[in-house]
Design a protein around this motif. Structure first.
Motif, PDB file in Angstrom:
ATOM      1  N   SER A 123      56.176 -46.244 -42.731  1.00 24.96           N
ATOM      2  CA  SER A 123      56.177 -45.647 -44.230  1.00 24.96           C
ATOM      3  C   SER A 123      57.556 -45.089 -44.678  1.00 24.96           C
ATOM      4  O   SER A 123      57.467 -44.711 -45.982  1.00 24.96           O
ATOM      5  N   ASP A 175      55.087 -43.039 -39.173  1.00 21.45           N
ATOM      6  CA  ASP A 175      56.137 -42.591 -39.956  1.00 21.45           C
ATOM      7  C   ASP A 175      57.312 -43.669 -40.209  1.00 21.45           C
ATOM      8  O   ASP A 175      57.948 -43.692 -41.587  1.00 21.45           O
ATOM      9  N   ALA A 229      50.555 -47.604 -45.004  1.00 19.21           N
ATOM     10  CA  ALA A 229      51.888 -47.459 -44.978  1.00 19.21           C
ATOM     11  C   ALA A 229      52.580 -48.613 -45.447  1.00 19.21           C
ATOM     12  O   ALA A 229      53.633 -48.694 -46.190  1.00 19.21           O
ATOM     13  N   LEU A 272      46.083 -46.196 -41.669  1.00 23.56           N
ATOM     14  CA  LEU A 272      47.199 -45.754 -41.878  1.00 23.56           C
ATOM     15  C   LEU A 272      48.421 -46.815 -42.064  1.00 23.56           C
ATOM     16  O   LEU A 272      49.099 -46.569 -42.960  1.00 23.56           O
ATOM     17  N   LEU A 275      54.648 -39.632 -43.627  1.00 24.87           N
ATOM     18  CA  LEU A 275      53.501 -39.310 -42.708  1.00 24.87           C
ATOM     19  C   LEU A 275      53.110 -37.897 -42.755  1.00 24.87           C
ATOM     20  O   LEU A 275      54.304 -37.272 -42.641  1.00 24.87           O
TER      21      LEU A 275
END
Length: 299
Positions: free
Chosen positions: A109, A106, A75, A71, A113
């Motif tokens: 990104s 989060d 991101a 992830l 998220l």
């Protein structure tokens, strides 16, 4: 209809980890709306419980990349797509550590998220993380409490039966409170979606499971009714459907697209994610399959 895909994480594509960033960028350029990871820890030699009611685990689970690392790659390699987990087995993780990882993702990104959680189902994996499987539902509930504290309060503090968060300064918050999705099939789990989550993650496994009414429509109506009974606005709940095509064939893309069109016509679902790892031998093949789905579904 929004369409997302899993990242190259398990099976043969796990050995192509250096291609994950390129895969994420190219899928975003192709028009994908979201990118997802799974959470698989073991491939037991003699499983206590087999995968999806079988006697064993799929060969793809013998090599699996870490979901948080993937992830983070997605991101930083993309700018627009949602990044999500499909699903993290939340009871495995101390919630303070889980909150730190998810907050970081989060922020990395820019607020894209969408964490999806499940309670897990493999006794062998619970043994490996030294967490009693019988406590998984209660641990998930307390994890949601701790996440809420760390994402909304400063100082944050929580003391429960299974998890404790001593009073702590918690200055770094997500860009926005990440919407939490839950995979749920049992009544108690569906009630948790209705009362505590932001969305639901149902699943179809074609060609074995394609009954949209049974797998999606009826349970979704029940979840919405439970939410209303609990004093929540059911229209604030979202649903993202997971599609796991499990049989390789020259018509796999056509079958997935036909199912997506049926889902759009027969349900309220407006976002699906497709797991292509069972159909591909390498990252480029995954990209080709995804491109075929996107071009056919969005002509």
């Amino acid at each position: 209809m929004k369409i997302g895909f899993t990242l190259p994480q398990a099976g043969n594509v796990a050995w192509q980890a250096p291609q994950a960033a390129r895969y994420a960028r190219e899928l975003e350029q192709l028009g994908a709306d979201s990118l997802w990871v799974i959470d698989r820890l073991l491939s037991p030699v003699n499983p206590t419980l087999g995968h999806n009611g079988g006697e064993d685990f799929p060969a793809e689970f013998r090599a699996v990349l870490d979901p948080f690392v993937l992830l983070a790659v997605a991101a930083t390699a993309t700018e627009r797509v949602l990044i999500g987990s499909n699903v993290l087995n939340a009871p495995w993780y101390p919630p303070a550590l889980l909150a730190r990882a998810l907050t970081s993702l989060d922020v990395l990104s820019g607020g894209r998220l969408a964490p999806g959680f499940g309670v897990g189902w493999s006794p062998d994996e619970f043994e490996a993380v030294n967490v009693p499987m019988s406590e998984r539902g209660a641990r998930l509930d307390e994890t949601l409490d701790v996440l809420d504290q760390l994402w909304t309060a400063d100082p944050a503090e929580y003391r429960g039966k299974h998890w404790t968060l001593p009073a702590t300064r918690a200055a770094l918050k997500p860009t926005r409170r990440p919407p939490i999705y839950l995979a749920a099939f049992a009544p108690a789990s569906m009630r948790r979606v209705a009362t505590r989550a932001d969305g639901w993650l149902p699943a179809l496994v074609p060609p074995r499971t394609t009954d949209i009414e049974t797998a999606v429509t009826k349970p979704w109506a029940l979840i919405r009714a439970m939410a209303e009974d609990a004093g929540r606005d059911p229209d604030e709940l979202d649903v993202i459907l997971r599609i796991y095509p499990s049989v390789r064939s020259g018509t796999a893309v056509t079958e997935v697209v036909e199912l997506i069109k049926r889902v759009e016509a027969e349900s309220e679902v407006r976002h699906v994610l497709v797991d292509l790892m069972y159909l591909a031998d390498d990252v480029d093949q995954m990209l080709d399959l995804a491109a075929g789905v996107l071009s056919s579904a969005h002509p």
